[in-house]
Scaffold this active site. Structure first.
Site, PDB file in Angstrom:
ATOM      1  N   GLY A  45       0.837   2.824  -5.983  1.00 37.23           N
ATOM      2  CA  GLY A  45       0.047   3.500  -4.964  1.00 37.23           C
ATOM      3  C   GLY A  45      -1.160   4.088  -5.653  1.00 37.23           C
ATOM      4  N   SER A  46      -1.791   5.079  -5.044  1.00 37.73           N
ATOM      5  CA  SER A  46      -2.908   5.738  -5.715  1.00 37.73           C
ATOM      6  C   SER A  46      -3.663   6.629  -4.748  1.00 37.73           C
ATOM      7  CB  SER A  46      -3.917   4.731  -6.304  1.00 37.73           C
ATOM      8  OG  SER A  46      -3.314   3.906  -7.256  1.00 37.73           O
ATOM      9  N   ASN A  47      -4.409   7.560  -5.325  1.00 37.18           N
ATOM     10  CA  ASN A  47      -5.467   8.283  -4.627  1.00 37.18           C
ATOM     11  C   ASN A  47      -6.767   8.046  -5.390  1.00 37.18           C
ATOM     12  OD1 ASN A  47      -3.502   9.867  -3.006  1.00 37.18           O
ATOM     13  ND2 ASN A  47      -3.157  10.962  -4.930  1.00 37.18           N
ATOM     14  N   ASN A  65      -3.906   5.070   0.099  1.00 40.66           N
ATOM     15  CA  ASN A  65      -3.038   3.939   0.423  1.00 40.66           C
ATOM     16  C   ASN A  65      -2.815   3.700   1.900  1.00 40.66           C
ATOM     17  OD1 ASN A  65      -1.286   5.090  -2.375  1.00 40.66           O
ATOM     18  ND2 ASN A  65      -2.605   3.299  -2.384  1.00 40.66           N
TER      19      ASN A  65
END
Length: 825
Positions: A259-261, A531
């Protein structure tokens, strides 16, 4: 370090710069003094490179060309991660069963397969079919560029040179027979595995287990434990409604271990008038899908710093003098299915416009430790491999009437590292956008970027099947009509030639969208992604009008997205932002779920008759002490936060058992997507049970209800317990940490995945970017390395590394160590 030694090291490093620049002009920022005339880069006919190590074991790699940069990168990655890398090469060569046994599980880094034998059947089939070699031979731009081929060649040579010249000390593979030299094709095969990670890589069990049914009965052939065919048993056709929900869950990015920001702020919001970028990818903390830090410099050609996925030769996310970028896992569905109408007389032949076409047999034999080899046949069509499931919840039966073929356009994409190289050479967000359009190599991620001129960019420029809503409406099978709206997974009628995917004029390969169709936002005050789909990259400028396969519009957002948009929009409105503000955002550890619900949970707790609630096993539990803990909780997941652990365990239970419609009094509204749903329903029947189960669980484990989070969310490195702040997806915490509960080991005793290669980057008008970085799990997997836990300790203490990018910063590092590496022939 003694002054004389420091002076010698500087002269050696400067000599390396001067010699490597023999065919290129070094920018003024690199010219720090005259080289010593008697110092030279090692020669001898092979490849070589100069590696300057600074604090935390971060290598700054100098080479004259792409082969030399690749050489230095392969060498330095091997020095830090040889066992993890070697394990990955065993995977892509299809030899896990030979070395580790057919029933053992992989580390999940290069596919989602459950057992070694299935992994081997797939990857050995890829290698024996010549797939990777054919892609390497494909001319650019559809195939890899000459520069990328040289980079991969150099990486393999550097890895091999390290193996030949060093003794492995990591106990994970010390003296192991499966550690071997590699080829350029092996490096490319690892890139192939990364490209199909979200597509074929998630369907391997269904690909390798697919076997045709007996012609006498229209039932699918189940898979035996060894991947072979069992005797046929009756099975119903796939239920469309159940399949729609299963597909939605299967492609839900909130459920991935990736995932990620990322957020970019424009110059209109910053103190300097220049851009800012905070990248916070969420990746596994163990295994082969980790990041590794470096700087790569070819004077006058390339100068980029950042993180690479292990085994990849280029910097994946990072920054240079003018621009910084990060990636987040995208909501685009990277595959589609074609439902095949089979020849009634032959279940391995399918009809297209009434004409039978034979499937292609791919028979693969896998050696097995301590047993006989396993031989299985896979079945391939013009659309891709036949597949009998996408996860346990989405069966795709192969009957005498029909079967399903999986189309993954990234199985023809070896361009990912070309994209990475092009991003590293970009000078602006416009250059980032152009690099993405030219190379089209990103398989399953978005890009968020900022530049020194104050520009911002969000774009979902990923490789996706060219499924338009019109095509889906015209060509979907009954299953597809249920599945596509829910998940973006199209199931097309494979018997019709007019249902082919077609091509866009600006696409570098057939059957995919061109970059002009990608959802894109330029120069907004902020551009953020956590995401969810592109819709709310900026809540004031929603992106709409894209096809369903890219993602959804006007649907509920995750708590992580909602909390992120609240925070970054407030920061943009505040203005005068600096890199320090990005650092504070990373470790704010605000739990949006707590802000939304903790006060109401505490009130619901206090209202329970007698302060008791009934647990799931029917026992009555005194929960009264929990009420005050929840009321006092500071709504963060800082390591010292009291009440965070109690709320975390409670909230996971409540949301897993209570539908959103029963949980919130104010439902989701597309007109107010950041603030809805909200207002906890205190009468929700699951609240009391979740409280009772949580209190009973913590008491049984000997954990105080108000224990600081970090006492029970931690990692152990070098025998030392390091508290870890941050929180789970369910809580919506930006600083995402996902850990497996183990009450006997103290709670959350290790991190499975979460914040990884973090970078906060800006510019102050000088020739050097202002950057702070942090590799949460540290640079080396070898427990004997000084760089095995150093940055993990920093992460535990919420401290950062000051990035050294310009030559003067590298050469003044108090930890400077210069290594001159070469092939020995």
């Amino acid at each position: 370090m003694h002054r004389r030694t420091r002076s010698t090291l500087r002269r050696v490093a400067l000599a390396g710069v001067a010699l490597l620049a023999a065919t290129a002009v070094v920018p003024p920022a690199h010219a720090q003094g005259p080289p010593s005339s008697d110092e030279r880069i090692p020669s001898g006919g092979g490849l070589s490179a100069v590696i300057r190590y600074t604090e935390n074991g971060i290598p700054h790699i100098l080479g004259r060309d792409y082969a030399q940069i690749g050489f230095g990168t392969g060498w330095a990655q091997a020095a830090d991660q040889v066992c993890v890398l070697a394990d990955g090469f065993v995977t892509v060569s299809g030899e896990r069963s030979r070395w580790f046994g057919q029933e053992a599980a992989t580390d999940g880094s290069l596919s989602s397969v459950t057992r070694n034998v299935s992994s081997d059947l797939y990857f050995k089939g890829v290698r024996e079919s010549g797939t990777v070699e054919k892609l390497l031979a494909t001319p650019a731009p559809a195939g890899p560029s000459k520069d990328l081929k040289e980079l991969m060649r150099g990486w393999a040579a550097g890895y091999n040179a390290w193996l030949a010249q060093n003794r492995i000390t990591d106990p994970a593979c010390k003296a192991a027979g499966w550690v071997r030299p590699v080829t350029t094709a092996d490096v490319a095969a690892r890139g192939f595995a990364i490209a199909v990670l979200g597509g074929e890589g998630r369907g391997i069990d269904g690909i390798t287990g697919a076997q045709p049914p007996a012609t006498a009965t229209p039932t699918p052939t189940p898979t035996a434990p060894d991947g072979g065919a069992r005797a046929a048993a009756p099975q119903q056709e796939t239920d469309p409604a159940a399949a729609a929900e299963a597909a939605r869950e299967f492609f839900d990015t909130g459920r991935y271990d990736m995932g990620s920001n990322a957020v970019a702020f424009s110059g209109s919001t910053t103190a300097s008038g220049r851009g800012l970028l905070l990248g916070n990818p969420h990746y596994p903390w163990q295994g082969g899908r980790r990041f590794w830090q470096s700087q790569q410099t070819i004077p006058g050609e390339l100068n980029v710093s950042g993180g690479s996925l292990l085994g990849m030769p280029a910097v994946s996310i990072g920054f240079n003098e003018k621009v910084a970028w990060s990636h987040t896992v995208a909501t685009g569905t990277p595959v589609n299915l074609h439902e095949l109408a089979l020849d009634p007389a032959d279940p391995t032949a399918y009809l297209v416009d009434g004409v039978p076409q034979k499937m292609t047999r791919r028979t693969v034999t896998v050696p097995v430790a301590g047993g006989d080899p396993v031989t299985r046949t896979q079945w391939w069509t013009r659309y891709g491999p036949v597949v009998t499931n996408l996860g346990a919840g989405l069966p795709l039966p192969w009957t005498t009437r029909s079967a399903y073929a999986l189309n993954d356009p990234n199985a023809a994409n070896l361009r990912g590292s070309d994209t990475a190289l092009a991003l590293g050479k970009s000078r602006s967000v416009a250059g980032i956008q152009d690099a993405l359009a030219r190379t089209q190599g990103l398989p399953w991620v978005n890009t968020v970027a900022a530049d020194s001129a104050g520009g911002t960019l969000f774009t979902q420029s990923q490789v996706l099947p060219r499924i338009t809503d019109e095509l889906a409406a015209r060509c979907s099978t009954p299953l597809g009509r249920a599945v596509y709206p829910a998940s973006g997974l199209a199931v097309l009628d494979g018997s019709r030639g007019d249902c082919a995917l077609g091509s866009d004029a600006d696409a570098v390969q057939p059957g995919v969208f061109g970059p002009g169709r990608a959802p894109t936002l330029r120069d907004a005050p902020y551009a953020e992604n956590s995401n969810d789909s592109a819709w709310l990259a900026n809540a004031d400028r929603p992106l709409t009008g894209y096809e369903r396969i890219w993602g959804s519009v006007s649907t509920p957002r995750s708590l992580r997205t909602r909390g992120a948009v609240e925070d970054v929009s407030a920061m943009a409105a505040q203005g005068r932002l600096t890199v320090a503000d990005l650092q504070r955002l990373q470790f704010a550890n605000r739990a949006p779920a707590g802000d939304l619900a903790a006060a109401d949970v505490a009130k619901a707790c206090s209202a329970l008759p007698g302060g008791t609630a009934t647990a799931g096993d029917g026992s009555v539990v005194d929960v009264s002490a929990a009420c005050a803990v929840l009321a006092r909780w500071d709504r963060t997941t800082d390591a010292g936060s009291r009440g965070a652990l109690l709320f975390d365990r409670f909230w996971r239970r409540l949301t897993a058992s209570t539908p959103a419609a029963d949980l919130w009094l104010v439902p989701f509204s597309a007109a107010d997507p950041v603030r809805t749903p909200r207002t906890l329903n205190r009468a929700a029947p699951g609240i009391g049970r979740a409280l009772a189960d949580t209190v009973a669980e913590l008491r049984a484990a000997g954990i105080a209800l108000d224990a600081p989070l970090g006492e029970h969310q931690f990692v152990v490195r070098d025998g030392r317990k390091l508290p870890v702040g941050g929180g789970t997806e369910a809580l919506g915490v930006w600083n995402k940490i996902e850990a497996r509960w183990n009450a006997a080991a103290g709670g959350y005793p290790d991190v499975a995945n979460g914040s990884s290669h973090i970078q906060a980057v800006g510019w102050d008008g000088s020739s050097c970017p202002v950057a702070r970085t942090l590799l949460t799990y540290s640079q080396s997997s070898d427990p004997g390395s000084p760089y095995h836990a150093d940055q993990t300790r920093l992460f535990s203490e919420e401290r950062w590394v000051r990035a050294r990018f310009c030559e003067r910063d590298i050469l003044t590092s108090p930890r400077l160590k210069v290594v001159l590496v070469r092939e020995r022939r």
